[in-house]
Enzyme design. Structure first.
Site: not given
Ligand code: PHE
Ligand code: ZN
Length: 867
Positions: A125, A266-267, A301, A323
């Site tokens: 991501e 990261m999910e 996550e 988010e």
């Molecule tokens: N998507 C992740 C979150 O849970 C954040 C994230 C974005 C981590 C980009 C790494 C790189 O909010």
């Molecule tokens: Zn998130």
């Protein structure tokens, strides 16, 4: 110089559905530190125009082979640019094989495939997958992945990817594993990890009776420190079933902790990857705040499995769809775990500390931006925290039942697809039959609305008339704003502080919910038998700035006894703010009200700890124009000293009555007691630092856990001198081999509000344990200094600005995503008094003029300057 003027932004209005679908993706990795081979096989189907070429995105890839339906393509059959691979004239259905070579060892952007502590890991991501292999790397292309990993057995015993392990085996020196993820997903949710890891295992039985294996992978020897995260994970899984009816969908859920990570966590589907600082904890190495954050990030996550993975985003403009919603879900979870009043206060503090300044400065952007150069720059407090507030308002106005039905509708209707904010709002319309389109304004309009309430009380008629209005200030490229729907929870108190009744919708109540939808309106409250104290925006029912003209005595009445704990805290904060910013403001009356609060046996310790904290210098800076950081620092310090002197005897008695606990438990009640004890220590030190030296030293040395140890150390940082240096040396000697704890050692020094810190931070970045390539370590100095030490960062010499500009430029050479996040420190420069304003501007200009600047830093620094 980075030419922001010629870089072409991506615009929401340019969105077009993809021309090709890729229902199936097979990946094969031959892992090698400098020459990893990636072979991808895609089943591709045309969905758009018959003449559309296939465009695959890729960066820093070395193309080794390309085959269409098994036939090798010669270079004249495609075009290759630094950012994409274009193949014209492809059939409507075909198989494409792409083979590339990449260099994970050299990848210090921590995006794509990289190495951390000798292990392979990925971060895709938002747009990292294109650094692994050519692919239509956009969230609306969902594919079913099968992933084959091969690596030497020695050093890489674990081979992990998303989904279920369907095959594994070995030959001579290498071994392999094949993973299959049955759920179609966008490329940003792909992950792999390979290396040596210990595992903590457990299991969870879902609401339908399925057993899910839970595995948390950590550095060898560290698995005991994953116990709290495991506990938080199980509680999150249960909570999502009970609160949202959402069950986990694979037979395995894995988390891996890594040291080198740009953000928090990261999910990735079935394989979350965490910054180790948000996963590992024990009493000796983690503070209560660490535990609290681990609990909320593990939940966050995990919750993404539905809000983000099962229903993903159509494009990155919809980022807050996943988010904002997921933050709202994790905040609700934390509130259920730890108490809603305290949780709400903490969430609002954070919103005001980070999102409000962003929304008031040159980097202001809507929760759904209209354009960007680098989407990495939009992982902001606005997208996350303001996004969460909007979901919270929808729940407030609709009520819990409607909210739940709308969310069920949203998850069920859009399962397996890539959705938009309009889809989200439509679910509320579908279950209520009402028009939710006015809420879209919250998403597309930047800036924090100001809500003004003017009250007139007619004693003879027993009537309170509230003239209510809203205005949202202009923000960059948005001059005119429309009114937004603002839910206002409002109650009345008597001047003596008791709940006061009024008539609302025919009923006698002490509180009601109003909804402001226009620019101005009037609310008339009947049956008000005496002069009311107005307690508006209870629970912070909308993310706005409230202006309520009222006598100081009314704020004191709310400070002493508002039944809404948020507004009680809020009354204290707003009083403190006014008193501190008034050069003549005296602390006596405030001290009296705080004494009453601290000695009230009905209030919990965590709340008392929060209400004892004065507004931060950053909070105060938002209420003063132009900002004079030295004045704010001096006034806050003087007010705090006066307050502390008035409360010294009480603080000492309360401190003595709260002995340190012999055994550590991270639960909320114990953490609340520690927070209060540490807040009291802070007050005692503020009253007379030299006199409190021995107490702070004892607090530090007798500490049986990291929370107490850190508060002892930061108390000693206020005392300064040899007591401070001795404690720092002791701390270093004890924890020099614990990276996460050593980060705290760096951070406490960078945040020390003593002028000597200017030379100290320059020394810290040459310390043998300092490493800019590790974001946690870098932030423990650079971010701690720029964000948590306003008095010294804003030193009139400009040295603080120069230091941070240098740091941004150093890190930008290899990790633009992380470097860019610090530009925020210069964001509000136009609000500052001279010489700060010019000095900050000069620092930004120096950054923008630097040769070879990244797009990330270029975009934000350019915007900050343009303002
Ligand atoms: N998507 C992740 C979150 O849970 C954040 C994230 C974005 C981590 C980009 C790494 C790189 O909010
Ligand atoms: Zn998130």
């Amino acid at each position: 110089m980075y030419r922001t003027d010629i870089a072409r932004p991506i615009r929401l209005t340019d969105y077009r559905a993809p021309d090709f679908a890729i229902p199936e993706t097979q990946l094969a990795f031959d892992l090698h530190p400098t020459q990893t081979r990636v072979r991808a096989t895609y089943r591709i189907e045309r969905r758009g125009a018959t003449d559309a070429p296939l465009v695959l995105l890729g960066e820093r890839l070395s193309l080794k082979a390309l085959r269409l339906d098994g036939v090798e393509l010669t270079p004249d059959a495609y075009t290759l640019s630094p950012e994409c691979l274009t193949i014209p004239g492809v059939p409507d259905r075909f198989t494409l094989e792409v083979e590339v070579e990449i260099n994970p060892q050299e990848n210090k952007t921590l995006e794509g495939l990289y190495m951390s502590s000798g292990r392979y890991c990925t971060q895709c991501e938002a747009e990292g997958f294109r650094k692994i292999v050519y692919f239509p790397d956009r969230p609306d292309v969902l594919s079913k992945y099968t992933v084959r990993l091969r690596a030497p057995k020695a050093g890489f015993p674990r081979l992990l990817s998303n989904g279920n392990l369907i095959e594994s085996g070995d030959d001579a020196n290498t071994h392999y594993a094949v993973w299959e993820d049955p759920f179609p997903k966008p490329a940003y949710l792909f992950a792999l990890v390979a290396g040596e890891l210990d595992v903590l295992e457990d299991h969870f039985i879902t609401m339908s009776g399925r057993t899910v294996a839970l595995k948390i992978f950590v550095d060898p020897g560290m698995s005991a420190r994953a116990a709290y995260a495991m506990d938080a994970l199980k509680r999150s899984m249960r909570w999502d079933e009970e609160t949202y009816g959402r069950e986990y969908d694979l037979d395995l859920f894995m988390i891996v902790a890594v040291r080198d990570f740009n953000f928090g966590a990261m999910e990735n589907k079935g394989l979350n990857i965490f910054n180790a600082s948000l996963l590992l904890a024990d009493a000796q190495t983690a503070t209560d705040l660490d535990y609290e954050r681990i609990e909320s990030v593990v939940a966050h996550e995990y919750f993404h499995n539905w809000s983000g993975n099962r229903v993903t985003c159509r494009d990155w403009f919809q980022l807050c769809l996943k988010e904002g919603l997921t933050v709202f879900r994790d905040q609700s979870f934390s509130g259920d775990q730890r108490g809603h009043a305290v949780q709400r206060i903490k969430d609002v503090k954070m919103l005001r500390a980070r999102q409000f300044p962003e929304d008031a400065g040159p980097l202001a952007h809507p929760v759904r931006p209209a354009a960007y150069l680098k989407i990495d720059n939009f992982y902001t407090a606005t997208i996350y925290e303001k996004g969460a507030e909007i979901v919270g308002m929808l729940k407030t106005v609709g009520g819990a039942d409607t909210y739940r039905r709308a969310l069920d509708h949203y998850f069920d209707t859009h399962d397996g697809t890539a959705a938009t904010l309009e889809d989200f709002l439509s679910s509320f319309e579908a279950v209520t039959g009402q028009d939710f389109s006015p809420w879209l304004k919250w998403y597309v309009q930047a800036g924090t609305p100001t809500l003004t309430i003017k009250a007139t009380y007619d004693a003879a008629a027993q009537r309170l008339t509230l003239n209510v209005s809203q205005i949202t200030p202009p923000t960059p490229s948005q001059a005119h704003k429309a009114p937004v729907p603002i839910p206002v929870r409002l109650g009345l108190l008597s001047e003596a502080g008791a709940p006061l009744r009024f008539v609302h919708a025919g009923e006698s109540v002490t509180e009601a919910l109003f909804l402001l939808t226009e620019a101005n309106t009037q609310w008339v409250l009947e049956g008000v038998t005496q002069t009311p104290v107005i307690s508006a925006l209870r629970g912070f029912s909308a993310p706005v700035k409230l202006t309520l003209d009222e006598p100081e005595a009314h704020r004191f009445a709310r400070f002493r006894g508002d039944p809404d704990p948020f507004n009680r805290w809020e009354a204290a904060q707003s009083l403190a703010k006014a008193l501190i910013l008034d050069p003549q403001g005296a602390a006596a009356a405030y001290a009296e009200a705080l004494r009453a609060t601290l000695t009230d046996p009905t209030l919990d310790a965590a709340f008392k700890a929060l209400i004892s904290g004065l507004p931060t210098e950053m909070d105060l800076a938002q209420s003063l124009t132009p900002v004079d950081p030295a004045f704010i620092h001096a006034r806050r310090k003087a007010f705090k000293a006066e307050l502390a002197a008035a409360l010294k005897a009480d603080a000492e008695a309360l401190y003595a009555a709260l002995p340190a606990e012999a055994t550590f438990s991270p639960d909320a009640a114990s953490a609340g007691r520690r927070a209060l004890r540490n807040a009291l220590l802070d007050l005692i030190v503020a009253a007379d630092a030299p006199a409190a030296t021995a107490l702070a030293q004892t607090h530090y040395h007798k500490a049986s856990n990291m929370t107490d140890q850190m508060s002892g150390l930061s108390a000693l940082s206020q005392v300064h001198g040899t007591a401070y240096q001795d404690a720092l040396d002791d701390f270093y000697a004890r924890f020099k081999s614990e990276p996460l704890v050593l980060d705290k050692w760096f951070a406490v020094q960078a945040a020390c509000a003593h002028r000597e810190t200017l030379t100290r931070v320059r020394a810290l970045v040459t310390h043998p344990d300092f490493d800019r390539k590790v974001p946690n370590r870098w932030r423990s100095v650079a971010q701690a200094f720029a964000a948590n030490n306003p008095a010294i960062f804003h030193d009139v010499s400009g040295e603080g600005y120069a230091f941070i500009a240098d740091e941004i430029l150093s890190v930008d050479r290899f990790n633009p995503m992380t470097a860019a996040r610090l530009i925020e420190a210069f964001g509000g420069f136009k609000r500052y008094a001279e010489p700060h304003r010019s000095l900050m501007q000069a620092a930004l200009e120096r950054i923008v003029a630097t040769e070879g600047l990244s797009k990330n830093v270029g975009e934000l620094a350019g915007k900050a300057l343009a303002g």
